[in-house]
Design a protein around this motif. Structure first.
Motif, PDB file in Angstrom:
ATOM      1  N   ASN A 696      37.734 -36.570   0.737  1.00 54.96           N
ATOM      2  CA  ASN A 696      36.519 -36.059   1.388  1.00 54.96           C
ATOM      3  C   ASN A 696      35.751 -35.124   0.454  1.00 54.96           C
ATOM      4  O   ASN A 696      34.529 -35.208   0.307  1.00 54.96           O
ATOM      5  CB  ASN A 696      36.905 -35.323   2.671  1.00 54.96           C
ATOM      6  CG  ASN A 696      35.736 -34.581   3.297  1.00 54.96           C
ATOM      7  OD1 ASN A 696      34.940 -35.150   4.017  1.00 54.96           O
ATOM      8  ND2 ASN A 696      35.632 -33.277   3.017  1.00 54.96           N
ATOM      9  N   PHE A 700      31.914 -35.233  -1.214  1.00 57.51           N
ATOM     10  CA  PHE A 700      30.883 -34.201  -1.100  1.00 57.51           C
ATOM     11  C   PHE A 700      30.408 -33.759  -2.478  1.00 57.51           C
ATOM     12  O   PHE A 700      29.211 -33.510  -2.690  1.00 57.51           O
ATOM     13  CB  PHE A 700      31.427 -33.009  -0.315  1.00 57.51           C
ATOM     14  CG  PHE A 700      30.381 -31.971  -0.012  1.00 57.51           C
ATOM     15  CD1 PHE A 700      29.335 -32.243   0.846  1.00 57.51           C
ATOM     16  CD2 PHE A 700      30.450 -30.720  -0.598  1.00 57.51           C
ATOM     17  CE1 PHE A 700      28.366 -31.278   1.125  1.00 57.51           C
ATOM     18  CE2 PHE A 700      29.495 -29.753  -0.328  1.00 57.51           C
ATOM     19  CZ  PHE A 700      28.442 -30.043   0.540  1.00 57.51           C
ATOM     20  N   ASP A 715      32.874 -41.530   1.768  1.00 58.77           N
ATOM     21  CA  ASP A 715      32.866 -41.017   3.142  1.00 58.77           C
ATOM     22  C   ASP A 715      33.283 -42.083   4.140  1.00 58.77           C
ATOM     23  O   ASP A 715      33.960 -41.789   5.136  1.00 58.77           O
ATOM     24  CB  ASP A 715      31.472 -40.493   3.497  1.00 58.77           C
ATOM     25  CG  ASP A 715      31.163 -39.173   2.818  1.00 58.77           C
ATOM     26  OD1 ASP A 715      32.106 -38.498   2.366  1.00 58.77           O
ATOM     27  OD2 ASP A 715      29.973 -38.804   2.754  1.00 58.77           O
ATOM     28  N   SER A 736      33.994 -36.037   9.084  1.00 61.19           N
ATOM     29  CA  SER A 736      33.697 -37.174   8.207  1.00 61.19           C
ATOM     30  C   SER A 736      32.478 -37.938   8.703  1.00 61.19           C
ATOM     31  O   SER A 736      31.692 -38.467   7.904  1.00 61.19           O
ATOM     32  CB  SER A 736      34.904 -38.117   8.128  1.00 61.19           C
ATOM     33  OG  SER A 736      35.896 -37.596   7.267  1.00 61.19           O
ATOM     34  N   HIS A 739      29.405 -36.247   7.422  1.00 56.32           N
ATOM     35  CA  HIS A 739      29.199 -36.577   6.005  1.00 56.32           C
ATOM     36  C   HIS A 739      28.621 -37.986   5.845  1.00 56.32           C
ATOM     37  O   HIS A 739      27.681 -38.202   5.066  1.00 56.32           O
ATOM     38  CB  HIS A 739      30.527 -36.477   5.253  1.00 56.32           C
ATOM     39  CG  HIS A 739      30.934 -35.078   4.922  1.00 56.32           C
ATOM     40  ND1 HIS A 739      30.087 -34.169   4.336  1.00 56.32           N
ATOM     41  CD2 HIS A 739      32.116 -34.421   5.081  1.00 56.32           C
ATOM     42  CE1 HIS A 739      30.722 -33.017   4.159  1.00 56.32           C
ATOM     43  NE2 HIS A 739      31.958 -33.149   4.609  1.00 56.32           N
ATOM     44  N   THR A1003      28.691 -26.834   3.734  1.00 62.87           N
ATOM     45  CA  THR A1003      29.707 -27.308   4.674  1.00 62.87           C
ATOM     46  C   THR A1003      30.257 -26.124   5.435  1.00 62.87           C
ATOM     47  O   THR A1003      30.138 -24.990   4.995  1.00 62.87           O
ATOM     48  CB  THR A1003      30.859 -28.009   3.934  1.00 62.87           C
ATOM     49  OG1 THR A1003      31.436 -27.095   2.993  1.00 62.87           O
ATOM     50  CG2 THR A1003      30.365 -29.227   3.235  1.00 62.87           C
TER      51      THR A1003
END
Length: 1003
Positions: A696, A700, A715, A736, A739, A1003
């Motif tokens: 993950n 990002f 993602d 997730s 994202h 985030t």
């Protein structure tokens, strides 16, 4: 004795409306209101006369004054009517015989009690109204007044109905404490509260009773409920000392209102607030928020609507949140004397006056002291002598709220408790290692009882002794049990939850032998550790953590060397991170780090565990440099001590990569996660949650570098794996989805992004509640999706709401709050108030410049956005200089081909045109379009924006043929990509020059 009866109508006052004067004790106001309503509907004129039996006025005079009223006099007979003063039965018998008996025809009475009353009350010939329904009670009332008993026609649909029959409860009732049968006085306050609420405009019926500790705010609110509760369909009492508890208890109103919701309390809370706001199914509701001393914690959750909200608080700042204020002072001397004589009948009026003087008329202290004085043979003079220093020379104020005599009064009371049930002292001392207020003593009952201190083991293992100790504390008002009607599943009857006033808490905690202190604090620490559910990521367990966290400070858990207690601290920090309690979590984490380093040393395993959680909290709060420093220390030490394959070392690097994001060092972060993901996969396998976390984070990192397609692919893989491993509604699976939807949007796939994000928002609200930072992140992305789709009507309010809730939840300077403010500013620049947009932009840019190092991409992006505002208000030269600086800085931070740099170039070309540098503008927009096509593709929205901008620049140069060709190709691609009715297509067709907005990625 028989009484002469005559009809109400025989008043001798002409042909006007017949009059009935209702004489009632304030305690029975609900009966007076119901009776008055029944009579007024039948055409009678009703006068209400609250009976106030002042001790300094003879009863015969008071009854004589009552005789001066017009028409019949209807007395509502109850023990309260005859106890006011207080008066003896002998006094009442004499007065009734002297005044009422000769004029018995003027009097009528109804009885609402079965208690023993003065014998001469028979002259009133009272009709009994208890133990029956409303219809029969009304028939008896009318019969007593010689009125027709024919039923009245039904009220038209929608017409406001009168007061409810007092013997029946409101249709929804919960959490209300038992009525205090010793409640005294406060009539003006109760009347003021009633009129302030009843006279409020719809949606503005909020009243705060405020005053110092021990003044009786809660008792006053409870009495208000019992006196006026019959006028409501819903009465709901909530402990509002903390936001989490408030939310849970409010959510539990949902099934009581019959609202169709799921089990998640976030969904229930929203349904309750909406139901109360609409007044459906009940418009006449009363919500009591008890102990709401921190308005900032809950003011945004206070419902509006046709009902009323009554708040008790020590904090007058509620007036800043649209609440009226009603100050609750100490008792008047007359109220003090009346209360003491009711609490301690053996004391004379002069004794009561002396005692009230010594105790400064504070209700809590009067209640506790008079209670045990009544059982004692000590005289008031002797007691006052002790207060003046005979038992304890150290008579000082414990705090500004406490009376001078409080500490000594408590020494006397504790001695009394120690002589009768010594275990009650043990229980009381145990309670002081929890936070004051509601004490979850059920945790003591549920903990393992092995190896407990002898005195505590006996108390916790013997139900009879336990109940005896609690009853002794209740007898002297040291604690109170929650009502048997308490909200939730806490069993008051079993002593599962006690209320300990903060004044009592402080004085008992201060006056404790060191040996007891050591033993009792250890017991409470173990009880808290045993209550730790162990999974801070499970939203279903957050209520349990919310019940633990307030007590950590009072149990001084950081001093414990017990591994279970230390694990509990770490889990609580994790919970605080997930729920957005960053500031409180940082304070706890920093105290823990300092304490554990002293106790455990700098390299203990607990230090690395703690460093990880503290870094997460610091990073979430935007303290990137501090987080990175803590993470770097951990990384360096763990590598040297354990090597590169150690899981703690990998975890420390995971956090440090996120710190690099915050510092704007994106390529370093990407390199780190490029190594971390395979390292985790090799050690733990593809499906371990830690491996998926690394994947993950790699996704990002790629998004921050503008590599949206690669980020989207990662993602998607992470989302599918998390759903398989953790289920679809696990917080990480939902994260997730954010994202994935964000990358869809950044790639220009707006419809897909909006569809997924709308679903994600609904599930976040259900699982984590409407105000969780992750829910707000989901809503922020949804607003961006709607904006890109051209749905400005829905996007604008959502941007506003998200920003406001971030500010309330996390504060003005949190990274997520600032990102939401940036988005809001960009939106209102084009679709709102340009002055507000400028003010917001200046604020966020100043915060970025203060918090981040010069050259950070967020600073460059903020300046790029601000340049557009300056352009809009006519400050072209300043705007041009600012965008040129932003473009240069952005290129240095993330590279020439990053979408953020390309976006800056699109805006800079427009500003060059405005200041007359048309050739340079066209060259820049041509370069921007080429770079965008190379990195994002020919039909990406940013590429299309650059192509449309370049067409405008070509027209500015007079190159109409090339401009027309470039424009038509761009319009064709816009139509194919976004549709011919999309706002961007329509705007381009109208030859409105497009601009780019910088969007901080956090985030």
């Amino acid at each position: 004795m028989s009484a002469i009866r005559r009809p109400v109508g025989a008043t001798g006052k002409g042909t006007g409306k017949s009059t009935v004067t209702i004489s009632f004790a304030g305690f029975n106001r609900a009966w007076a209101a119901w009776i008055g309503d029944r009579l007024e509907r039948r055409g009678l004129r009703v006068v209400y006369a609250r009976w106030d039996s002042r001790a300094d006025v003879p009863l015969t005079d008071l009854l004589g004054d009552l005789m001066l009223t017009e028409g019949r006099i209807l007395v509502i007979v109850s023990e309260w009517y005859f106890q006011l003063g207080p008066r003896t039965h002998e006094e009442w018998n004499a007065a009734l015989r002297q005044v009422v008996a000769p004029e018995a025809a003027r009097f009528a009475a109804v009885s609402v009690t079965t208690a023993s009353l003065p014998t001469a009350t028979t002259v009133l010939a009272a009709t009994q109204l208890t133990n029956m329904g409303a219809d029969e009670a009304e028939r008896r009332l009318l019969d007593r007044l010689d009125l027709p008993t024919d039923p009245l026609p039904e009220l038209p649909t929608g017409e406001r109905r009168g007061p409810r029959f007092p013997a029946s409860m409101p249709e929804v009732w919960g959490g209300v404490p038992r009525r205090n049968t010793r409640f005294t006085g406060r009539e003006p306050l109760l009347n003021d509260a009633y009129h302030l609420l009843q006279g409020a405009e719809p949606g503005a019926g909020v009243l705060t009773m405020h005053g110092m500790s021990g003044v009786g705010k809660t008792q006053l609110a409870a009495e208000y409920v019992y006196r006026f509760g019959s006028e409501y369909d819903v009465v709901w009492w909530v402990n509002a000392e903390g936001r989490v508890t408030y939310r849970r208890l409010m959510a539990e109103l949902a099934p009581k209102l019959g609202l169709p919701t799921g089990p998640e309390y976030g969904e229930r809370l929203r349904a309750v607030r909406d139901s109360l706001r609409r007044g459906d199914p009940y418009g006449r509701w009363l919500l009591v928020l008890d102990g709401a001393d921190e308005p900032d914690q809950i003011w945004d959750l206070v419902p509006t609507g046709p009902g009323h909200v009554l708040i008790t608080s020590r904090n007058p700042e509620w007036t800043e949140h649209n609440s009226k204020l009603l100050e609750v002072p100490v008792y008047s001397r007359g109220e003090s004397v009346a209360f003491i004589r009711r609490r301690a009948p053996r004391l004379s009026e002069p004794d009561a006056d002396q005692l009230a003087e010594a105790l400064e008329d504070l209700p809590l202290l009067l209640d506790q002291t008079a209670g045990w004085l009544n059982d004692s043979d000590m005289s008031v003079e002797e007691y006052i002598g002790l207060l003046e220093g005979g038992i304890d020379q150290d008579v000082v104020k414990v705090s500004a709220d406490f009376p001078v005599a409080f500490q000594t009064a408590w020494s006397i009371l504790l001695n009394k408790l120690r002589e009768t049930v010594p275990e009650s002292i043990d229980l009381l001392r145990l309670c002081t290692f929890f936070a004051p207020g509601f004490i979850p003593v059920r945790l003591l009952r549920e903990m393992p009882h092995d190896e407990l201190p002898e005195q505590v083991a006996g108390l916790l293992n013997d139900p009879l002794l336990w109940n005896k100790a609690i009853n002794q504390l209740r007898q002297y008002s040291v604690v109170r049990l929650e009502s048997h009607e308490a909200v939730g599943d806490e069993s008051a009857a079993a002593g599962e939850s006690l209320y300990l006033h903060r004044m009592v808490h402080q004085i008992v905690h201060k006056d404790m032998p060191d040996e007891d202190r050591r033993e009792f604090i250890d017991v409470v620490r173990r009880a808290l550790a045993a209550a730790d559910p162990g999974r801070a990521t499970d939203t279903r367990l957050w209520d349990e953590y919310a019940a633990i966290v307030p007590h950590l400070k009072y149990a001084d858990v950081l001093q414990s060397t017990d591994r279970k207690v230390q694990n509990m601290v770490l889990n609580c920090l994790r919970y605080m991170y997930f729920t957005g309690e960053y500031v409180s979590g940082i304070k706890l984490g920093e105290r823990a780090l300092a304490t554990w380093r002293r106790r455990l040393g700098d390299t203990h395993q607990r230090i690395w565990d703690l460093s990880y959680h503290l870094s997460n909290l610091l990073r979430a709060a935007g303290e990137y440099e501090r987080a990175e420093e803590i993470g770097r220390i951990a990384v360096d030490h763990l590598l040297a001590e354990r090597g590169g394959q150690d899981l703690d070392y990998l975890r420390a690097n995971m956090g440090r990569g996120a710190d690099l994001w915050g510092l704007g060092r994106y390529e370093e972060a990407r390199e780190l996660y490029d190594w971390l993901y395979p390292a985790y996969r090799e050690l733990l396998g593809e499906q371990d949650s830690r491996t998926l976390n690394a994947l993950n984070n790699l996704g990002f990192a790629l998004r921050l570098l503008g590599r949206y397609k690669e980020s989207l692919d990662i993602d998607r893989r992470t989302l599918e794996a998390r759903k398989l491993l953790l289920k679809s509604r696990h917080p990480w699976a939902l994260f997730s989805e954010i994202h994935y939807a964000t990358n869809l949007r950044l790639l220009g796939r707006y419809t897909e992004a909006e569809s997924m994000q709308a679903k994600n928002v609904r599930e976040y609200r259900l699982v984590m509640g409407g105000d969780n930072p992750q829910t707000l992140l989901a809503e922020h992305n949804l607003a961006q999706c709607l904006y890109r789709l051209g749905d400005h009507g829905r996007a604008g309010p959502l941007f506003t709401r998200v920003r406001e809730r971030y500010e309330r939840q996390l504060g003005d300077n949190d990274p997520q709050t600032l990102a939401a403010a940036v988005s809001h500013s960009c939106f209102i620049r084009e679709h709102g108030d340009i002055d507000q947009a400028r003010e917001t932009s200046e604020y966020t840019l100043a915060r970025y410049e203060q918090k981040l190092a010069e050259g950070h991409p967020f600073i460059a992006g903020g300046r790029a956005n601000h340049a557009l505002i300056l352009r809009s208000v006519g400050e072209r030269d300043l705007a041009h200089a600012l965008i040129e600086q932003a473009m240069t800085d952005m290129a240095a931070a993330v590279g020439e081909n990053h979408p953020w740099t390309v976006g800056c170039a699109v805006n800079a070309s427009a500003l060059r045109n405005l200041v007359g540098d048309t050739e340079s503008a066209a060259a820049l927009s041509r370069s921007a379009a080429a770079r965008a096509a190379e990195s994002l593709g020919r039909t990406h929205p940013l590429t299309l924006t650059a192509r449309v901008a370049h067409a405008a620049d070509l027209r500015g140069l007079g190159n109409r043929q090339e401009a027309e060709k470039t424009e038509q190709e761009a319009l064709s691609d816009l139509t194919a990509t976004l549709g011919k009715q999309h706002v961007h297509t329509l705007s381009a067709r109208a030859r409105n020059r497009p601009y780019w907005d910088f969007e901080p990625q956090v985030t």
